[in-house]
Write a protein that holds these residues in place. Structure first.
Motif, PDB file in Angstrom:
ATOM      1  N   ASP A  19       1.007  -1.691  -0.009  1.00 29.98           N
ATOM      2  CA  ASP A  19       0.379   0.009  -0.214  1.00 29.98           C
ATOM      3  C   ASP A  19       0.930   1.028  -0.400  1.00 29.98           C
ATOM      4  O   ASP A  19       0.289   2.230  -0.255  1.00 29.98           O
ATOM      5  CB  ASP A  19      -0.757   0.372   1.009  1.00 29.98           C
ATOM      6  N   ALA A  20       1.864   0.971   0.442  1.00 26.82           N
ATOM      7  CA  ALA A  20       3.244   2.198   0.412  1.00 26.82           C
ATOM      8  C   ALA A  20       3.935   1.858  -0.563  1.00 26.82           C
ATOM      9  O   ALA A  20       4.571   3.179  -1.208  1.00 26.82           O
ATOM     10  CB  ALA A  20       3.244   2.216   1.367  1.00 26.82           C
ATOM     11  N   ALA A 119       3.936   6.857  -1.954  1.00 23.11           N
ATOM     12  CA  ALA A 119       2.970   6.953  -0.904  1.00 23.11           C
ATOM     13  C   ALA A 119       3.613   7.905   0.256  1.00 23.11           C
ATOM     14  O   ALA A 119       4.999   7.879   0.095  1.00 23.11           O
ATOM     15  CB  ALA A 119       1.864   6.255   0.552  1.00 23.11           C
ATOM     16  N   GLU A 120       2.870   7.814   1.386  1.00 18.22           N
ATOM     17  CA  GLU A 120       3.588   9.346   2.102  1.00 18.22           C
ATOM     18  C   GLU A 120       4.501   8.532   3.675  1.00 18.22           C
ATOM     19  O   GLU A 120       5.263   8.663   4.336  1.00 18.22           O
ATOM     20  CB  GLU A 120       2.096   9.969   3.114  1.00 18.22           C
ATOM     21  N   VAL A 121       5.319   7.656   2.775  1.00 16.89           N
ATOM     22  CA  VAL A 121       5.831   6.566   4.423  1.00 16.89           C
ATOM     23  C   VAL A 121       7.794   6.844   3.285  1.00 16.89           C
ATOM     24  O   VAL A 121       7.967   6.440   2.153  1.00 16.89           O
ATOM     25  CB  VAL A 121       6.135   5.312   3.697  1.00 16.89           C
ATOM     26  N   VAL A 163       3.186   2.550  10.595  1.00 16.12           N
ATOM     27  CA  VAL A 163       3.778   4.079   9.773  1.00 16.12           C
ATOM     28  C   VAL A 163       3.206   5.360  10.907  1.00 16.12           C
ATOM     29  O   VAL A 163       1.534   5.337  10.964  1.00 16.12           O
ATOM     30  CB  VAL A 163       2.542   4.329   8.574  1.00 16.12           C
TER      31      VAL A 163
END
Length: 194
Positions: A19-20, A119-121, A163
């Motif tokens: 997902d990331a 993504a935002e990681v 996360v």
């Protein structure tokens, strides 16, 4: 909230790695053949990262196979970018390293996988997360293959990723990067003393 790494604050979440991060396995034997290797002494060959070239959390040229420019152009979907994380997927132990700008354009070897942020990681956060003992234990439990221990790209996609908020990720990364620098400095002192 209880997670793979234990209890975390309610502002944190747990997602699957897929997902990331994009998870890309290295080329199969059909994509890369021994004829693609650059002859010794060819100055414009492209390094291909192998498990042997992931040492002490870094990607090193030692252990890389060099392929011809033509082969590299054909295998461009396996080209590394800065901040990709390269993981071994074959053999004992799960080693990984964060690609730096100098590794841009190097190729991913068949016995490796790269993880590319989507993504935002922060990639640097994931780099430290993968070293966490409970994460390493989860990875060890996913190994398959009786003769050659292997972790598939699909299995890596399922890794539970804890996360924290982005600001917390940055604080964690800054602290652990500083500790890594101190460890490296002390290791250099020990090697010099020996």
């Amino acid at each position: 909230m209880n997670t793979l790494i234990g209890p975390v604050p309610p502002t944190w979440c747990e997602i699957a790695l897929r997902d990331a991060f994009k998870v890309q396995a290295g080329p199969s034997g059909a994509t890369f053949s021994p004829a693609d290797k650059a002859p010794d002494g060819v100055p414009d060959g492209v390094p291909m990262v192998t498990p042997k070239s992931i040492q002490n959390g870094r990607i090193v040229a030692d252990g890389c196979v060099t392929v011809s420019r033509e082969a590299a152009d054909r295998m461009d979907r396996f080209a590394l970018r800065a901040d990709d994380i390269v993981c071994t997927r074959i053999g004992d132990g799960r080693r990984h390293a964060l690609a730096s700008p100098e590794h841009t354009g190097w190729l991913l070897g068949g016995a490796c996988v790269f993880l590319r942020a989507s993504a935002e990681v922060l990639p640097r956060y994931l780099n430290h997360y993968l070293r966490q003992p409970l994460v390493q234990r989860w990875l060890a439990q996913q190994v398959s293959g009786a003769v050659v221990p292997t972790v598939s790209a699909g299995t890596l996609e399922e890794l539970p990723l804890v996360v924290p908020p982005r600001e917390t990720q940055m604080k964690i990364v800054d602290l652990l990067d500083a500790l890594d620098e101190k460890i490296a400095a002390h290791q250099e002192i020990v090697q010099t003393a020996e």
